[in-house]
Design an enzyme around this catalytic site. Structure first.
Site, mmCIF file in Angstrom:
data_model
loop_
_atom_site.group_PDB
_atom_site.id
_atom_site.type_symbol
_atom_site.label_atom_id
_atom_site.label_comp_id
_atom_site.label_asym_id
_atom_site.label_seq_id
_atom_site.Cartn_x
_atom_site.Cartn_y
_atom_site.Cartn_z
ATOM 1 N N ASP A 164 20.036 17.622 -1.894
ATOM 2 C CA ASP A 164 20.680 17.126 -3.115
ATOM 3 C C ASP A 164 21.879 16.275 -2.720
ATOM 4 O OD1 ASP A 164 21.259 16.842 -5.860
ATOM 5 O OD2 ASP A 164 22.695 18.492 -5.759
ATOM 6 N N TYR A 165 21.600 15.061 -2.289
ATOM 7 C CA TYR A 165 22.658 14.134 -1.875
ATOM 8 C C TYR A 165 22.799 13.066 -2.951
ATOM 9 C CZ TYR A 165 25.400 10.856 0.851
ATOM 10 O OH TYR A 165 26.393 10.015 1.285
ATOM 11 N N GLU A 166 24.031 12.881 -3.493
ATOM 12 C CA GLU A 166 24.204 11.968 -4.622
ATOM 13 C C GLU A 166 25.402 11.030 -4.466
ATOM 14 O OE1 GLU A 166 23.858 13.854 -8.479
ATOM 15 O OE2 GLU A 166 22.692 15.510 -7.646
ATOM 16 N N ASP A 167 25.944 10.912 -3.249
ATOM 17 C CA ASP A 167 27.097 10.037 -3.050
ATOM 18 C C ASP A 167 26.688 8.569 -3.102
ATOM 19 O OD1 ASP A 167 28.565 12.293 -2.749
ATOM 20 O OD2 ASP A 167 29.147 11.946 -0.666
#
Length: 403
Positions: A164-167
């Protein structure tokens, strides 16, 4: 978009019908050599049956006729239902409709009883994983992180990981390439350690640089087993018009988002359409006669307006608020979304946008008719799990419409 307009038109005709279709068998359901994996674990199995501590793809090769394994195999032939779960206990997760679920992703908590219960129902359990942006180009840091994640998967009897990477990432940067490498290296490590482990990756509702997320989506999808399209928070960047309250998960934006991933050449069978079991409550600076709610300017990643002007509320609370204030139910034909207005005890006017069984059925059917692998939600916790009649009815309706 012409083809998607046709799909939407068909959905509008078919929405009252129950649509069912079988997905392709999952790639990980292949014959694997027996490992007697659970006997080698350092931590004792907490389940009543040691076979329940095996990742399901491994359990299938230990005992292909075990009841929970047969259930797992049967579920591999249907559409995926991927549920995120935030911290809760058995009084909540025990009331999930486990017959519908195929995968649950534990959001930063762990419950051995839940793992045993999920495996008993043929449902995978995966953990969430994230990685610091400033270390993405550091190969050694990635290697150590992957080693830690692999150890936790084995220690906690899990079936995989959801990244869950959202940068925000700029294109053509070491960080962008590092994220792609992280996904590939994670998948390689997991699949070689225990064939059948699932590696999924969460993506924005559109591949068009939403929220500054310029990722190598095609490569990430290639290396992942599945990508989870987060078809919500569609107003994180309000790019056109004034700052106003709008739908959190409009059907046309969801369709457009799917199309952007298809145009990259990503197979539809690698995609899960994620929907919100929550909505946004917006305080209105001004509510005009057309029910347009003007909201405060709250900048986000280069935009002056965003949904951060409102607050997120679980579906159960949104219904509770509507009943408390006797607010009139409204339906937006442009986004196929429900909403309502109310004035609180301090005289503040609010507008609430959310999803319910009437709006979600359109998105589930969109996923089915687009040939997607399945659907999912953030989060399964957000319903009323009380023993009240209203709580039971709410759960029956929301779980019941899932594919």
């Amino acid at each position: 978009m012409k083809s998607y307009n046709i799909i939407i038109a068909i959905i509008l005709v078919l929405f009252s019908r129950t649509v069912r279709t079988n997905g392709s068998p999952l790639a990980e359901l292949k014959k694997l050599p027996a490992t007697h994996y659970v006997e080698k674990l350092a931590s004792p199995c907490p389940c009543k049956d040691k076979l329940l501590c095996l990742p399901l793809a491994q359990a299938m090769n230990e005992n292909a006729t075990a009841p929970h394994v047969l259930n797992y195999i049967k579920k591999s032939e249907k559409k995926e239902v991927f549920a995120f779960v935030v911290k809760c206990n058995a009084s909540v997760w025990g009331k999930f409709n486990w017959s519908k679920l195929t995968t649950v992703a534990l959001a930063n908590f762990y419950d051995t009883d839940l793992v045993c219960h999920a495996h008993q129902h043929g449902v995978r359990v995966v953990k969430l994983g994230n990685f610091p942006t400033n270390q993405l180009s550091n190969k050694t840091a990635r290697k150590e992180w992957i080693k830690l994640q692999t150890s936790q998967i084995i220690l906690y009897f899990l079936d995989g990981i959801n990244i869950d990477y959202e940068d925000a990432l700029d294109p053509f940067t070491p960080e962008q390439y590092g994220l792609t490498s992280l996904v590939k290296e994670t998948a390689d490590a997991f699949h070689s350690t225990l064939p059948g482990l699932q590696v999924s990756f969460d993506v924005a509702w559109s591949a068009k640089g939403i929220d500054g997320r310029y990722y190598e989506y095609k490569k990430i999808a290639e290396y992942s087993d599945v990508i989870f399209i987060m078809a919500y928070d569609e107003q994180s960047q309000i790019l056109t018009g004034p700052c106003t309250a709008r739908a959190n998960s409009g059907i046309y934006k969801a369709a457009q988002g799917i199309q952007t991933y298809l145009e990259l050449g990503i197979p539809s069978t690698k995609m899960i359409l994620g929907v919100p079991w929550y909505g946004y409550n917006y305080p209105c600076l001004h509510l005009d006669k057309n029910n347009t709610c003007y909201i405060k300017e709250v900048p986000f990643r280069g935009c002056n307006c965003s949904d951060a002007a409102g607050t997120q509320h679980p579906y159960r609370d949104i219904l509770s608020t509507r009943h408390e204030y006797n607010a009139t139910y409204q339906w937006d034909r442009n986004t196929l979304s429900p909403w309502y207005n109310y004035k609180d005890i301090n005289g503040q006017q609010h507008q609430v946008w959310y999803d319910n069984e009437s709006s979600l059925i359109y998105k589930y059917m969109l996923a089915i008719m687009s040939g997607l692998r399945g659907v999912g939600m953030w989060t399964a916790n957000f319903l009323d799990y009380s023993d009240t009649a209203s709580g039971k009815l709410q759960r029956e309706r929301m779980w019941g419409i899932l594919p």
